[in-house]
Write a protein that holds these residues in place. Structure first.
Motif, mmCIF file in Angstrom:
data_model
loop_
_atom_site.group_PDB
_atom_site.id
_atom_site.type_symbol
_atom_site.label_atom_id
_atom_site.label_comp_id
_atom_site.label_asym_id
_atom_site.label_seq_id
_atom_site.Cartn_x
_atom_site.Cartn_y
_atom_site.Cartn_z
ATOM 1 N N THR A 211 0.829 -1.210 0.000
ATOM 2 C CA THR A 211 0.000 0.000 0.000
ATOM 3 C C THR A 211 0.863 1.259 0.000
ATOM 4 O OG1 THR A 211 -1.783 -1.121 1.189
ATOM 5 C CG2 THR A 211 -1.789 1.282 1.237
ATOM 6 N N GLU A 212 0.582 2.153 -0.912
ATOM 7 C CA GLU A 212 1.280 3.433 -0.962
ATOM 8 C C GLU A 212 0.803 4.318 0.186
ATOM 9 O OE1 GLU A 212 3.712 4.083 -2.890
ATOM 10 O OE2 GLU A 212 3.544 2.364 -4.238
ATOM 11 N N PRO A 213 1.670 5.163 0.722
ATOM 12 C CA PRO A 213 1.291 6.002 1.866
ATOM 13 C C PRO A 213 0.034 6.837 1.633
ATOM 14 C CG PRO A 213 3.659 6.091 1.535
ATOM 15 C CD PRO A 213 3.102 5.324 0.371
ATOM 16 N N GLU A 214 -0.149 7.332 0.400
ATOM 17 C CA GLU A 214 -1.315 8.176 0.131
ATOM 18 C C GLU A 214 -2.618 7.372 0.105
ATOM 19 O OE1 GLU A 214 0.791 7.398 -3.861
ATOM 20 O OE2 GLU A 214 1.331 7.890 -1.783
ATOM 21 N N ASP A 215 -2.518 6.046 0.086
ATOM 22 C CA ASP A 215 -3.714 5.202 0.067
ATOM 23 C C ASP A 215 -4.075 4.665 1.451
ATOM 24 O OD1 ASP A 215 -4.044 5.474 -2.685
ATOM 25 O OD2 ASP A 215 -2.702 3.796 -3.127
ATOM 26 N N ILE A 216 -3.451 5.179 2.484
ATOM 27 C CA ILE A 216 -3.748 4.731 3.833
ATOM 28 C C ILE A 216 -5.207 5.041 4.176
ATOM 29 C CG2 ILE A 216 -3.025 6.894 4.940
ATOM 30 C CD1 ILE A 216 -1.878 5.213 7.226
ATOM 31 N N GLY A 217 -5.846 4.122 4.878
ATOM 32 C CA GLY A 217 -7.234 4.329 5.260
ATOM 33 C C GLY A 217 -7.822 3.065 5.842
ATOM 34 N N ALA A 218 -8.988 3.192 6.446
ATOM 35 C CA ALA A 218 -9.642 2.042 7.060
ATOM 36 C C ALA A 218 -11.149 2.204 6.937
ATOM 37 C CB ALA A 218 -9.240 1.922 8.529
ATOM 38 N N CYS A 219 -11.860 1.102 7.098
ATOM 39 C CA CYS A 219 -13.322 1.135 7.048
ATOM 40 C C CYS A 219 -13.851 0.017 7.939
ATOM 41 C CB CYS A 219 -13.819 0.985 5.617
ATOM 42 S SG CYS A 219 -15.612 1.155 5.471
ATOM 43 N N ALA A 220 -13.910 0.296 9.243
ATOM 44 C CA ALA A 220 -14.434 -0.673 10.204
ATOM 45 C C ALA A 220 -15.350 0.067 11.174
ATOM 46 C CB ALA A 220 -13.291 -1.364 10.939
ATOM 47 N N PRO A 221 -16.469 0.608 10.677
ATOM 48 C CA PRO A 221 -17.324 1.445 11.527
ATOM 49 C C PRO A 221 -17.904 0.707 12.727
ATOM 50 C CG PRO A 221 -18.402 0.942 9.432
ATOM 51 C CD PRO A 221 -16.986 0.515 9.292
ATOM 52 N N LEU A 222 -18.150 -0.588 12.600
ATOM 53 C CA LEU A 222 -18.712 -1.320 13.727
ATOM 54 C C LEU A 222 -17.702 -1.454 14.865
ATOM 55 C CD1 LEU A 222 -21.307 -2.640 14.631
ATOM 56 C CD2 LEU A 222 -20.481 -4.818 13.704
ATOM 57 N N VAL A 223 -16.422 -1.612 14.512
ATOM 58 C CA VAL A 223 -15.380 -1.663 15.540
ATOM 59 C C VAL A 223 -15.297 -0.321 16.255
ATOM 60 C CG1 VAL A 223 -12.923 -2.000 15.971
ATOM 61 C CG2 VAL A 223 -14.081 -3.431 14.286
ATOM 62 N N ASP A 224 -15.351 0.771 15.499
ATOM 63 C CA ASP A 224 -15.334 2.099 16.122
ATOM 64 C C ASP A 224 -16.567 2.298 17.007
ATOM 65 O OD1 ASP A 224 -12.968 2.703 14.862
ATOM 66 O OD2 ASP A 224 -13.879 3.858 13.246
ATOM 67 N N TRP A 225 -17.709 1.801 16.550
ATOM 68 C CA TRP A 225 -18.942 1.939 17.330
ATOM 69 C C TRP A 225 -18.841 1.191 18.661
ATOM 70 C CZ3 TRP A 225 -22.720 -1.828 18.602
ATOM 71 C CH2 TRP A 225 -23.892 -1.311 19.172
ATOM 72 N N THR A 226 -18.310 -0.017 18.622
ATOM 73 C CA THR A 226 -18.171 -0.762 19.881
ATOM 74 C C THR A 226 -17.186 -0.074 20.815
ATOM 75 O OG1 THR A 226 -16.474 -2.237 18.949
ATOM 76 C CG2 THR A 226 -18.764 -2.990 18.850
ATOM 77 N N SER A 227 -16.163 0.558 20.248
ATOM 78 C CA SER A 227 -15.213 1.299 21.070
ATOM 79 C C SER A 227 -15.899 2.491 21.742
ATOM 80 C CB SER A 227 -14.038 1.778 20.221
ATOM 81 O OG SER A 227 -13.164 2.592 20.969
ATOM 82 N N MET A 228 -16.726 3.205 20.991
ATOM 83 C CA MET A 228 -17.456 4.337 21.567
ATOM 84 C C MET A 228 -18.425 3.879 22.662
ATOM 85 S SD MET A 228 -18.366 6.464 18.112
ATOM 86 C CE MET A 228 -17.096 6.898 16.924
ATOM 87 N N LYS A 229 -19.119 2.779 22.402
ATOM 88 C CA LYS A 229 -20.066 2.260 23.393
ATOM 89 C C LYS A 229 -19.334 1.764 24.641
ATOM 90 C CE LYS A 229 -23.971 1.762 22.880
ATOM 91 N NZ LYS A 229 -25.109 2.637 23.247
ATOM 92 N N HIS A 230 -18.118 1.289 24.450
ATOM 93 C CA HIS A 230 -17.348 0.783 25.581
ATOM 94 C C HIS A 230 -17.030 1.891 26.586
ATOM 95 C CE1 HIS A 230 -13.673 -0.726 27.672
ATOM 96 N NE2 HIS A 230 -14.329 -1.854 27.626
ATOM 97 N N GLU A 231 -16.946 3.124 26.120
ATOM 98 C CA GLU A 231 -16.624 4.239 27.008
ATOM 99 C C GLU A 231 -17.626 4.363 28.153
ATOM 100 O OE1 GLU A 231 -16.238 7.836 24.779
ATOM 101 O OE2 GLU A 231 -14.789 7.005 23.364
ATOM 102 N N THR A 232 -18.877 3.982 27.913
ATOM 103 C CA THR A 232 -19.919 4.102 28.942
ATOM 104 C C THR A 232 -20.489 2.743 29.344
ATOM 105 O OG1 THR A 232 -21.573 4.496 27.199
ATOM 106 C CG2 THR A 232 -20.554 6.429 28.223
ATOM 107 N N GLN A 233 -19.776 1.686 28.996
ATOM 108 C CA GLN A 233 -20.232 0.339 29.384
ATOM 109 C C GLN A 233 -20.246 0.247 30.916
ATOM 110 O OE1 GLN A 233 -18.333 -2.756 27.144
ATOM 111 N NE2 GLN A 233 -18.978 -4.383 28.558
ATOM 112 N N TYR A 234 -21.301 -0.348 31.450
ATOM 113 C CA TYR A 234 -21.495 -0.330 32.903
ATOM 114 C C TYR A 234 -20.394 -1.093 33.646
ATOM 115 C CZ TYR A 234 -23.702 -0.863 37.467
ATOM 116 O OH TYR A 234 -23.954 -0.859 38.814
#
Length: 240
Positions: A211-234
């Motif tokens: 991968t060339e440096p200018e093509d860096i990127g990701a697409c894992a919205p569900l992983v990001d969502w679980t990370s956000m939800k984890h912030e307030t997990q009981y």
């Protein structure tokens, strides 16, 4: 030095192999065991609950999430470190600091990066790694873990493919370890999961190198969502 011009992986001599194993082994004090990378909430939410779902989740992280980002950053930093290009390393470090989708993902990368640099500096002599970390502190930035490991690996002439394979394997094994404790999975099923991820690790390494440096990127919205939800997990055992 261009990634594509680097020599192919050769046989690691025992000293370099042991150094790499030490840095990325579970006993190295970066606190990797305290992070689940969103897996804790994914289990709480019922999205991860069997060995197969653990494998599928981690495959997604390596192929489309942090693994995809970290692999390209690792390759960039390795090449810059081989060239002794401190300015490029600072730019890569700043870029890495900006590429985290959530607060907990940022904490995971920078806390481990800071711990890695601190330990390496106290045990081995690595002026390039020390200088890079000091420059980032002067800019009010923290060292990112994949970038720090790449600089250290380049400094002791561990070839890129071996270093990146070990880095991704450690990432996958840590997430499996989280699932072993949380699902829970048995120890044998945990090892089965790690074994099943071998091809995924190999593919992640090859993709990162290509991968060339200018093509860096990701697409894992569900992983990001679980990370956000984890912030307030009981109830939480992990920091991410």
């Amino acid at each position: 030095m261009s990634i594509k011009k680097m020599p192919a992986a050769g046989q690691l001599d025992p000293a370099r192999l042991m150094r790499l194993m030490t840095w990325l082994g579970p006993s190295f004090p970066v606190g990797a065991y305290t992070y689940s990378h969103g897996v804790e909430y994914a289990i709480e939410d019922g999205r991860v609950h069997t060995r197969d779902s653990v494998i599928a989740w981690i495959e997604g992280v390596l192929a489309f999430g942090a693994g995809r980002i970290d692999g390209v950053l690792f390759c960039q930093a390795y090449a810059a470190a081989r060239d002794g290009d401190q300015d490029a390393l600072i730019e890569i470090g700043i870029d890495a600091d900006c590429r985290r989708g959530t607060a907990e993902m940022a904490l995971e990368a920078t806390a481990q990066g800071r711990a890695f640099v601190s330990t390496v500096s106290q045990v081995w002599d690595d002026p390039l790694l020390d200088g890079w970390a000091a420059s980032l502190r002067g800019l009010d930035r923290l060292p990112s873990y994949p970038v720090a490991v790449a600089i250290a690996a380049a400094g002791v002439d561990v070839d890129l493919r071996s270093a990146l394979t070990a880095f991704f394997h450690a990432m996958a094994a840590n997430l499996v370890s989280s699932a072993v404790r949380l699902v829970p999975l048995g120890q044998t099923d945990g090892i089965r999961a790690v074994a099943a991820l071998e091809k995924t690790v190999e593919m992640a390494v090859e993709r990162a190198i290509a991968t060339e440096p200018e093509d860096i990127g990701a697409c894992a919205p569900l992983v990001d969502w679980t990370s956000m939800k984890h912030e307030t997990q009981y109830t939480r055992l992990f920091r991410s």
